[in-house]
Design a protein around this motif. Structure first.
Motif, mmCIF file in Angstrom:
data_model
loop_
_atom_site.group_PDB
_atom_site.id
_atom_site.type_symbol
_atom_site.label_atom_id
_atom_site.label_comp_id
_atom_site.label_asym_id
_atom_site.label_seq_id
_atom_site.Cartn_x
_atom_site.Cartn_y
_atom_site.Cartn_z
ATOM 1 N N GLY A 32 0.736 -1.391 0.040
ATOM 2 C CA GLY A 32 -0.064 -0.025 0.048
ATOM 3 C C GLY A 32 0.797 1.182 0.120
ATOM 4 N N LEU A 33 1.855 1.222 0.696
ATOM 5 C CA LEU A 33 2.937 2.463 0.796
ATOM 6 C C LEU A 33 3.546 2.602 -0.633
ATOM 7 N N THR A 34 3.758 1.429 -1.048
ATOM 8 C CA THR A 34 4.551 1.601 -2.607
ATOM 9 C C THR A 34 3.548 2.711 -3.349
ATOM 10 N N TYR A 35 2.370 2.193 -3.390
ATOM 11 C CA TYR A 35 1.531 3.160 -4.027
ATOM 12 C C TYR A 35 1.525 4.525 -3.837
ATOM 13 N N TYR A 36 1.568 5.166 -2.587
ATOM 14 C CA TYR A 36 1.513 6.289 -1.972
ATOM 15 C C TYR A 36 2.710 7.021 -2.332
ATOM 16 N N LEU A 37 4.016 5.986 -1.965
ATOM 17 C CA LEU A 37 5.473 6.629 -2.358
ATOM 18 C C LEU A 37 5.338 6.945 -4.051
ATOM 19 N N LEU A 38 4.890 6.028 -4.657
ATOM 20 C CA LEU A 38 4.845 6.178 -6.363
ATOM 21 C C LEU A 38 4.453 7.727 -6.741
ATOM 22 N N ALA A 39 2.964 7.809 -6.061
ATOM 23 C CA ALA A 39 2.305 8.902 -6.272
ATOM 24 C C ALA A 39 3.018 10.301 -5.871
ATOM 25 N N THR A 40 3.545 10.379 -4.559
ATOM 26 C CA THR A 40 4.026 11.476 -4.298
ATOM 27 C C THR A 40 5.561 11.758 -4.768
ATOM 28 N N PHE A 41 6.197 10.674 -5.190
ATOM 29 C CA PHE A 41 7.275 10.803 -5.965
ATOM 30 C C PHE A 41 7.032 11.474 -7.384
ATOM 31 N N GLY A 69 3.772 11.291 7.172
ATOM 32 C CA GLY A 69 2.716 12.111 7.588
ATOM 33 C C GLY A 69 1.553 10.941 7.454
ATOM 34 N N LEU A 70 1.268 10.318 6.436
ATOM 35 C CA LEU A 70 0.288 9.535 6.098
ATOM 36 C C LEU A 70 0.282 8.321 7.306
ATOM 37 N N ILE A 71 1.742 7.881 7.612
ATOM 38 C CA ILE A 71 1.600 7.025 8.541
ATOM 39 C C ILE A 71 1.082 7.179 9.971
ATOM 40 N N ILE A 72 1.684 8.441 10.247
ATOM 41 C CA ILE A 72 1.484 9.030 11.535
ATOM 42 C C ILE A 72 -0.334 9.310 11.969
ATOM 43 N N GLY A 95 -1.878 0.155 4.740
ATOM 44 C CA GLY A 95 -1.524 -0.374 3.479
ATOM 45 C C GLY A 95 -2.686 0.207 2.476
ATOM 46 N N LEU A 96 -3.889 -0.346 3.048
ATOM 47 C CA LEU A 96 -5.080 0.294 2.500
ATOM 48 C C LEU A 96 -5.312 1.594 2.436
ATOM 49 N N LEU A 97 -4.960 2.313 3.146
ATOM 50 C CA LEU A 97 -4.988 3.850 3.239
ATOM 51 C C LEU A 97 -4.286 4.557 2.240
ATOM 52 N N GLY A 98 -2.921 3.693 2.113
ATOM 53 C CA GLY A 98 -1.893 4.079 1.081
ATOM 54 C C GLY A 98 -2.584 4.170 -0.347
ATOM 55 N N VAL A 99 -2.988 2.946 -0.575
ATOM 56 C CA VAL A 99 -3.732 2.600 -1.941
ATOM 57 C C VAL A 99 -4.958 3.722 -2.266
ATOM 58 N N ALA A 191 -8.826 18.133 6.149
ATOM 59 C CA ALA A 191 -8.857 17.204 4.770
ATOM 60 C C ALA A 191 -7.715 16.612 4.329
ATOM 61 N N GLY A 192 -6.781 17.863 4.198
ATOM 62 C CA GLY A 192 -5.484 17.196 3.553
ATOM 63 C C GLY A 192 -4.694 16.470 4.714
ATOM 64 N N VAL A 193 -4.784 16.591 6.114
ATOM 65 C CA VAL A 193 -4.228 15.817 6.968
ATOM 66 C C VAL A 193 -4.585 14.411 6.743
ATOM 67 N N LEU A 194 -5.868 14.085 6.634
ATOM 68 C CA LEU A 194 -6.259 12.595 6.573
ATOM 69 C C LEU A 194 -6.027 12.135 5.180
ATOM 70 N N THR A 195 -5.987 13.093 4.125
ATOM 71 C CA THR A 195 -5.719 12.188 2.767
ATOM 72 C C THR A 195 -4.241 12.375 2.191
ATOM 73 N N ASN A 196 -3.627 13.505 2.590
ATOM 74 C CA ASN A 196 -2.303 13.770 2.057
ATOM 75 C C ASN A 196 -1.067 13.234 3.173
ATOM 76 N N GLY A 197 -1.520 13.041 4.531
ATOM 77 C CA GLY A 197 -0.465 13.007 5.389
ATOM 78 C C GLY A 197 -0.037 14.486 5.857
ATOM 79 N N LEU A 198 0.645 14.788 6.775
ATOM 80 C CA LEU A 198 0.961 16.110 7.219
ATOM 81 C C LEU A 198 1.547 17.183 6.088
ATOM 82 N N THR A 199 2.069 16.645 5.266
ATOM 83 C CA THR A 199 2.370 17.706 4.185
ATOM 84 C C THR A 199 1.321 18.050 3.128
ATOM 85 N N GLY A 200 0.075 17.653 3.347
ATOM 86 C CA GLY A 200 -0.786 17.687 2.472
ATOM 87 C C GLY A 200 -2.100 18.914 3.280
ATOM 88 N N MET A 201 -1.814 19.444 4.222
ATOM 89 C CA MET A 201 -2.352 20.429 5.028
ATOM 90 C C MET A 201 -2.682 21.555 3.827
#
Length: 203
Positions: A32-41, A69-72, A95-99, A191-201
């Motif tokens: 799941g985090l592979t998806y999120y890492l790829l997107a943010t990369f 941020g997403l993990i926290i 993992g599901l959250l990352g996807v 909304a940004g906190v929950l969907t993009n982690g701390l950097t998405g605020m």
């Protein structure tokens, strides 16, 4: 999985969240985090290009900080969800959250669209909680609302402190202006906190 498959899943989650999340409900933490890492990369690369190379470190820093941020924030949401009936274990949940949030992350850098995407991300989070972790609708809504309420309380407390401090120095007008901006920024940031982690605020 080929890289095209990752991006297809991101689009599927955006366009058909219920079906896509059901399909990936058993996603592991690392997958799941592979998806999120790829997107943010990808977003990091876009940001570097937009700044004519001056923000090249963002190619690495953005995905790393966004994923942390997403993990926290994901762990906090999982704790709340677990109390309210979530059946997923923490690794599967993250993992599901990352996807679920990877497609939203891809849109997060676009002005205005990123804000709308973050709001849509709350709906995807709701779908994830109900379809992916077996939560009842009411419990899922409460899980999402609790962080919003806590953030709103934090905004009120900080605003009160700002008014008190600035008021003591005779800066009442400035205190009022800052309070409005601060309150709006903090409550809008959830909304940004929950969907993009701390950097998405979205301040």
């Amino acid at each position: 999985m080929e890289i095209q498959g990752y991006f297809k899943t991101m689009v599927d989650v955006l366009m058909k969240p219920k079906a896509a999340i059901k399909k990936h409900k058993k996603t592991s933490f690392t997958e799941g985090l592979t998806y999120y890492l790829l997107a943010t990369f990808v977003v990091g690369i876009i940001l570097a290009i937009m700044t004519a190379g001056t923000a090249i470190p963002m190619i690495v820093l953005y995905p790393v900080t966004a994923t942390i941020g997403l993990i926290i924030t994901g762990f906090v949401v999982w704790v709340i969800a677990k109390v309210l009936g979530c059946k997923a274990e923490v690794g599967n949940f993250l993992g599901l959250l990352g996807v679920s949030m990877s497609g939203i992350a891809l849109l997060s850098w676009i002005p205005f669209v990123g804000v709308l995407a973050s709001l849509y991300g709350l709906y995807i989070l709701y779908v994830m909680l109900t379809e992916g972790t077996g939560m009842e609708s009411v419990s899922a809504i409460i899980t999402i609302l609790i962080p919003i309420v806590l953030l709103a309380i934090l905004a009120v407390v900080i605003a009160a402190l700002v008014v008190t401090v600035l008021g003591a120095f005779g800066l009442g007008a400035l205190a009022g202006a800052l309070t409005g901006a601060l309150t709006g920024g903090l409550t809008g940031g959830i909304a940004g906190v929950l969907t993009n982690g701390l950097t998405g605020m979205t301040f």
